[in-house]
Design a protein around this motif. Structure first.
Motif, PDB file in Angstrom:
ATOM      1  N   LEU A  53     110.721  38.612   0.317  1.00 11.71           N
ATOM      2  CA  LEU A  53     111.154  39.420  -0.825  1.00 11.71           C
ATOM      3  C   LEU A  53     110.142  40.519  -1.163  1.00 11.71           C
ATOM      4  CD1 LEU A  53     112.641  36.632  -3.133  1.00 11.71           C
ATOM      5  CD2 LEU A  53     113.888  38.310  -1.769  1.00 11.71           C
ATOM      6  N   ALA A  54     109.312  40.890  -0.207  1.00 11.80           N
ATOM      7  CA  ALA A  54     108.323  41.943  -0.450  1.00 11.80           C
ATOM      8  C   ALA A  54     109.006  43.262  -0.790  1.00 11.80           C
ATOM      9  CB  ALA A  54     107.439  42.126   0.777  1.00 11.80           C
ATOM     10  N   GLU A  55     108.282  44.099  -1.546  1.00  8.77           N
ATOM     11  CA  GLU A  55     108.848  45.388  -1.962  1.00  8.77           C
ATOM     12  C   GLU A  55     109.257  46.221  -0.761  1.00  8.77           C
ATOM     13  OE1 GLU A  55     107.623  49.337  -4.621  1.00  8.77           O
ATOM     14  OE2 GLU A  55     106.286  47.601  -4.528  1.00  8.77           O
ATOM     15  N   VAL A  56     108.399  46.284   0.257  1.00 15.11           N
ATOM     16  CA  VAL A  56     108.784  46.921   1.512  1.00 15.11           C
ATOM     17  C   VAL A  56     109.458  45.842   2.361  1.00 15.11           C
ATOM     18  CG1 VAL A  56     107.990  48.131   3.567  1.00 15.11           C
ATOM     19  CG2 VAL A  56     106.893  48.575   1.365  1.00 15.11           C
ATOM     20  N   ASN A  57     110.734  45.972   2.574  1.00 12.67           N
ATOM     21  CA  ASN A  57     111.539  44.934   3.212  1.00 12.67           C
ATOM     22  C   ASN A  57     111.087  44.731   4.666  1.00 12.67           C
ATOM     23  OD1 ASN A  57     113.562  43.396   4.456  1.00 12.67           O
ATOM     24  ND2 ASN A  57     115.179  44.298   3.189  1.00 12.67           N
ATOM     25  N   PRO A  58     110.566  43.546   5.020  1.00 12.11           N
ATOM     26  CA  PRO A  58     110.083  43.344   6.391  1.00 12.11           C
ATOM     27  C   PRO A  58     111.201  43.279   7.431  1.00 12.11           C
ATOM     28  CG  PRO A  58     109.989  41.290   5.176  1.00 12.11           C
ATOM     29  CD  PRO A  58     110.361  42.356   4.178  1.00 12.11           C
ATOM     30  N   PHE A  59     112.427  43.062   6.975  1.00 15.70           N
ATOM     31  CA  PHE A  59     113.553  42.999   7.894  1.00 15.70           C
ATOM     32  C   PHE A  59     114.152  44.380   8.159  1.00 15.70           C
ATOM     33  CE2 PHE A  59     113.417  39.168   5.231  1.00 15.70           C
ATOM     34  CZ  PHE A  59     113.143  38.211   6.199  1.00 15.70           C
ATOM     35  N   LEU A  60     114.147  45.226   7.144  1.00 15.40           N
ATOM     36  CA  LEU A  60     114.837  46.511   7.227  1.00 15.40           C
ATOM     37  C   LEU A  60     113.892  47.698   7.392  1.00 15.40           C
ATOM     38  CD1 LEU A  60     117.589  47.925   7.063  1.00 15.40           C
ATOM     39  CD2 LEU A  60     117.338  47.954   4.563  1.00 15.40           C
ATOM     40  N   ASP A  61     112.725  47.630   6.774  1.00 14.93           N
ATOM     41  CA  ASP A  61     111.833  48.794   6.739  1.00 14.93           C
ATOM     42  C   ASP A  61     110.661  48.696   7.709  1.00 14.93           C
ATOM     43  OD1 ASP A  61     113.470  49.919   4.800  1.00 14.93           O
ATOM     44  OD2 ASP A  61     112.397  48.908   3.179  1.00 14.93           O
ATOM     45  N   TYR A  62     110.614  47.661   8.509  1.00 17.83           N
ATOM     46  CA  TYR A  62     109.742  47.563   9.666  1.00 17.83           C
ATOM     47  C   TYR A  62     110.631  47.358  10.896  1.00 17.83           C
ATOM     48  CZ  TYR A  62     105.481  46.877   6.841  1.00 17.83           C
ATOM     49  OH  TYR A  62     104.420  47.032   5.981  1.00 17.83           O
ATOM     50  N   ARG A  63     110.097  47.742  12.049  1.00 21.42           N
ATOM     51  CA  ARG A  63     110.871  47.546  13.279  1.00 21.42           C
ATOM     52  C   ARG A  63     109.917  47.250  14.435  1.00 21.42           C
ATOM     53  NH1 ARG A  63     116.023  50.848  15.475  1.00 21.42           N
ATOM     54  NH2 ARG A  63     115.992  50.198  17.660  1.00 21.42           N
ATOM     55  N   LEU A  64     110.106  46.071  15.033  1.00 17.25           N
ATOM     56  CA  LEU A  64     109.331  45.664  16.201  1.00 17.25           C
ATOM     57  C   LEU A  64     110.231  45.656  17.422  1.00 17.25           C
ATOM     58  CD1 LEU A  64     106.849  44.409  17.647  1.00 17.25           C
ATOM     59  CD2 LEU A  64     107.663  42.164  16.852  1.00 17.25           C
ATOM     60  N   ASP A  65     109.848  46.376  18.455  1.00 17.06           N
ATOM     61  CA  ASP A  65     110.541  46.353  19.743  1.00 17.06           C
ATOM     62  C   ASP A  65     109.483  46.228  20.836  1.00 17.06           C
ATOM     63  OD1 ASP A  65     113.578  47.251  19.291  1.00 17.06           O
ATOM     64  OD2 ASP A  65     112.304  48.435  17.958  1.00 17.06           O
ATOM     65  N   VAL A  66     109.757  45.392  21.810  1.00 20.57           N
ATOM     66  CA  VAL A  66     108.839  45.218  22.932  1.00 20.57           C
ATOM     67  C   VAL A  66     109.587  45.504  24.224  1.00 20.57           C
ATOM     68  CG1 VAL A  66     107.312  43.629  24.154  1.00 20.57           C
ATOM     69  CG2 VAL A  66     107.483  43.519  21.654  1.00 20.57           C
ATOM     70  N   THR A  67     109.023  46.384  25.043  1.00 23.59           N
ATOM     71  CA  THR A  67     109.608  46.726  26.330  1.00 23.59           C
ATOM     72  C   THR A  67     108.904  45.926  27.423  1.00 23.59           C
ATOM     73  OG1 THR A  67     110.122  48.963  25.578  1.00 23.59           O
ATOM     74  CG2 THR A  67     110.092  48.582  27.957  1.00 23.59           C
ATOM     75  N   PHE A  68     109.672  45.058  28.099  1.00 22.72           N
ATOM     76  CA  PHE A  68     109.155  44.234  29.185  1.00 22.72           C
ATOM     77  C   PHE A  68     109.564  44.869  30.512  1.00 22.72           C
ATOM     78  CE2 PHE A  68     109.608  41.397  25.574  1.00 22.72           C
ATOM     79  CZ  PHE A  68     108.446  40.627  25.623  1.00 22.72           C
ATOM     80  N   SER A  69     108.614  44.948  31.445  1.00 20.45           N
ATOM     81  CA  SER A  69     108.879  45.592  32.732  1.00 20.45           C
ATOM     82  C   SER A  69     108.361  44.735  33.881  1.00 20.45           C
ATOM     83  CB  SER A  69     108.214  46.970  32.792  1.00 20.45           C
ATOM     84  OG  SER A  69     108.690  47.811  31.771  1.00 20.45           O
TER      85      SER A  69
END
Length: 623
Positions: A53-69
């Motif tokens: 419930l943080a003010e900066v929404n960790p689900f919507l206002d952060y984005r983690l993507d990892v590219t595996f090769s």
């Protein structure tokens, strides 16, 4: 100080800075799981300290993507906020751990690069390279070494990812085996389980799965949480596997639906207040008033993963039903937007690594075509593994599939619902959509996921011990039409119904008949090379499935005295054997041993119980 010394010092500083920058590009996250092919590998990153419930929404206002090769392979895998990284056990809602789950499909060295961004609604942006850096692990890279899997048998990790390959049957990537699925479509509220965090019981359908406490396996302890929670549901899945069933389905969101107890979101009020409101079925605005619509329950989702992870070890196909008809219009008020995109992103990030599964865009989907296409295209682009993608319709509205077959959509199959109480509509309906999709050049993989009349469907053993109609018309009727599987619906008015079932043994006798069908298809015939051919029976009743000129399977219904099969006029000699779909067992001889391809050939009689149903297998004798 001499000029030369100053220059040397400056050069040393530059070298040190460059060295530090170079080191920054290497990061070794905490990795959970065995570094083996087809095994789930979880990369744990330390990111910003935050909370659900943080003010900066960790689900919507952060984005983690990892590219595996690895070689020419490249997978962009979405990550997610994981609180303390162990929330199934701790029920933590805060922490600084971010995770990505990945199942490598090759041995050798895999490299990865990390994108971690921050910005308003960045999680549902078109690409991950928009927005500002969130710092921490953003831009870092690393590698790990993957070895061969040591799994055998039914464990999905021994078989590899189950893929749609443009054919009517899905195929395991490692073994190249084709898949027949047989199992349960009910209860749809399987995840409405008392042991999950923040479990609710709005309409009295909450499950404890107590009848399956006896089925909890010794090797299941590592999949439980919080001192033994989860045992009964794990036992239920273990029971299904012991019966050689290989699929179960479940809703992941049923707010304002038939049950109302399954949702991955945080309530914005107390459990008691929600239950009071939702227990009145006239109240249908819970989504708008009782939920944080962009905030997820991290610990509950982590507990779901324990269940799914165990299911993989038992060879289960996971049928994710993402909506039902009462819910598919709730998010974004029916127009696919931020809420819907975030929902699917979380599902794919947390569960898309599973090997044997499909995404179902809606049980009895009633959305406009353009909205279904938005969802389908979004899921297809986001899912790194291209899982089988289907939609389920009402039994009398299946013609809407006309708008999705071929290159009109990324759907790869249909989840069919039927309505005849004796299941006689199954075979012709599968034939209809097999023929229509094949004609487009993009063959759909079809499954019958809800056969029978809505109130009764598959009755319990104590109301129908023989299950003759279900076996004949739905089980064999679907497989002989070229469906890749059947999931059994329990009806809404039967004991252990679609909503009330907590005991899969209520249909124990019928599971034996499913096992017999599975053994026949897997061990006796090259079903993936065969096609429905009822026309070869002429006016005779029954079903025919054939690789013409080589193998013919004929299902003779109960009460059939004689059947003729058109084998053509090649003069080929065929053997004939019989299989008992009621009791299984080996192939047995009947009244004839051989047939010659000279037009219509009489199949003779099965070895005994002529009035009951039998399977005739006719095979060319190779010289």
């Amino acid at each position: 100080m001499k000029r030369g010394n100053t220059t040397a010092i400056r050069l040393s500083v530059v070298v040190l800075v460059l060295s530090m920058l170079s080191c920054k590009k290497e990061i070794v996250p905490n990795i959970d799981g065995e570094l083996k092919k087809w095994h789930r590998i979880t990369l744990n990153f330390e990111g910003p300290e935050t909370g659900e419930l943080a003010e900066v929404n960790p689900f919507l206002d952060y984005r983690l993507d990892v590219t595996f090769s690895h070689g020419d392979k490249r997978y962009i895998v979405p990550g997610f906020y994981a609180a303390d990284g162990n929330s199934a056990e701790t029920s933590a809602s805060t922490g600084n751990i971010w995770q990505v789950r990945f199942t490598p499909d090759d041995i050798g060295e895999w490299t990865y690069t990390i994108s971690f961004k921050k910005g308003r609604e960045i999680a549902v942006a078109v690409t991950f390279d928009t927005g500002a850096t969130a710092g921490f692990m953003d831009g870092y890279s690393g590698s790990f070494l993957v070895t061969k899997s040591d799994k055998t048998g039914v464990d999905n990790r021994a078989k590899g990812r189950l893929n749609y390959i443009g054919e009517p049957y899905l195929q395991f990537e490692e073994t190249k085996d084709y898949f027949i699925k047989l199992g349960v479509d009910a209860p749809e509220n399987l995840l409405g389980y008392a042991d999950f965090d923040a479990a609710t019981n709005a309409l009295g359908f909450q499950k404890k799965w107590e009848p399956h406490a006896q089925d909890f396996p010794k090797d299941g302890e590592s999949y439980t949480w919080q001192k033994g929670k989860g045992k009964n549901l794990l036992g239920a899945i273990n029971y299904l596997a012991s019966e050689e069933l290989n699929v179960f389905s479940f809703l992941t969101f049923n707010v304002d639906g038939d049950d109302r107890n399954i949702f991955p979101y945080l309530l914005s009020t107390s459990v008691e207040e929600y239950e009071t409101y939702a227990s009145n079925k006239k109240n249908i605005e819970a989504w708008e008033t009782f939920f944080h619509r962009a905030r997820f329950d991290v610990s509950k989702l982590d507990q779901w993963e324990r269940i799914f992870d165990f299911a993989e070890t038992r060879g289960m196909f996971l049928h994710f039903k993402t909506h039902e008809t009462e819910t598919d219009h709730l998010m974004d008020k029916g127009v696919f937007g931020v809420e819907g995109k975030l929902y699917y992103r979380e599902l794919i990030a947390r569960f898309g690594h599973h090997l044997s599964m499909n995404w179902n865009l809606g049980e009895e989907n009633n959305q406009p075509t353009e909205e279904v296409l938005k969802v389908a295209n979004y899921v297809t682009k986001l899912d790194p593994y291209d899982h089988h993608l289907v939609m389920h319709t009402f039994p009398n509205k299946d013609d809407r599939y006309e708008e999705f077959i071929g290159d009109q959509s990324p759907l790869t199959g249909a989840s069919l619902q039927l309505s005849a109480p004796d299941f006689v509509d199954v075979n012709p309906r599968v034939l209809k959509w097999r023929q229509k999709s094949n004609a487009t050049g993009r063959k759909w993989a079809l499954s019958v996921d809800e056969p029978g009349k809505a109130n009764i469907a598959l009755l319990p053993d104590d109301e129908d011990a023989e299950h003759n109609e279900a076996r004949a018309n739905a089980l064999w009727g679907s497989l002989m039409a070229g469906a890749f599987g059947v999931e059994w619906y329990f009806g809404y008015a039967s004991p252990n119904s679609d909503l009330t079932c907590e005991d899969f043994r209520s249909r124990d006798l019928f599971w034996d008949q499913n096992r017999h069908a599975l053994h026949f298809f897997e061990n006796e015939i090259p079903f993936w090379e065969m096609a429905p051919a009822n026309e070869l029976l002429g006016e005779h009743p029954g079903f025919c499935f054939a690789k013409k000129g080589e193998t013919y399977i004929v299902y003779l219904p109960m009460g059939t005295e004689a059947t003729a099969l058109d084998l053509g006029s090649t003069g080929t000699i065929f053997s004939i054997q019989w299989y008992d779909p009621r009791n299984g067992g080996p192939m047995v001889a009947g009244s004839l041993n051989q047939l010659k391809a000279k037009g219509k050939a009489n199949l003779g009689s099965p070895p005994k119980e002529f009035h009951k149903d039998w399977i005739a297998m006719v095979q060319a004798i190779k010289s």
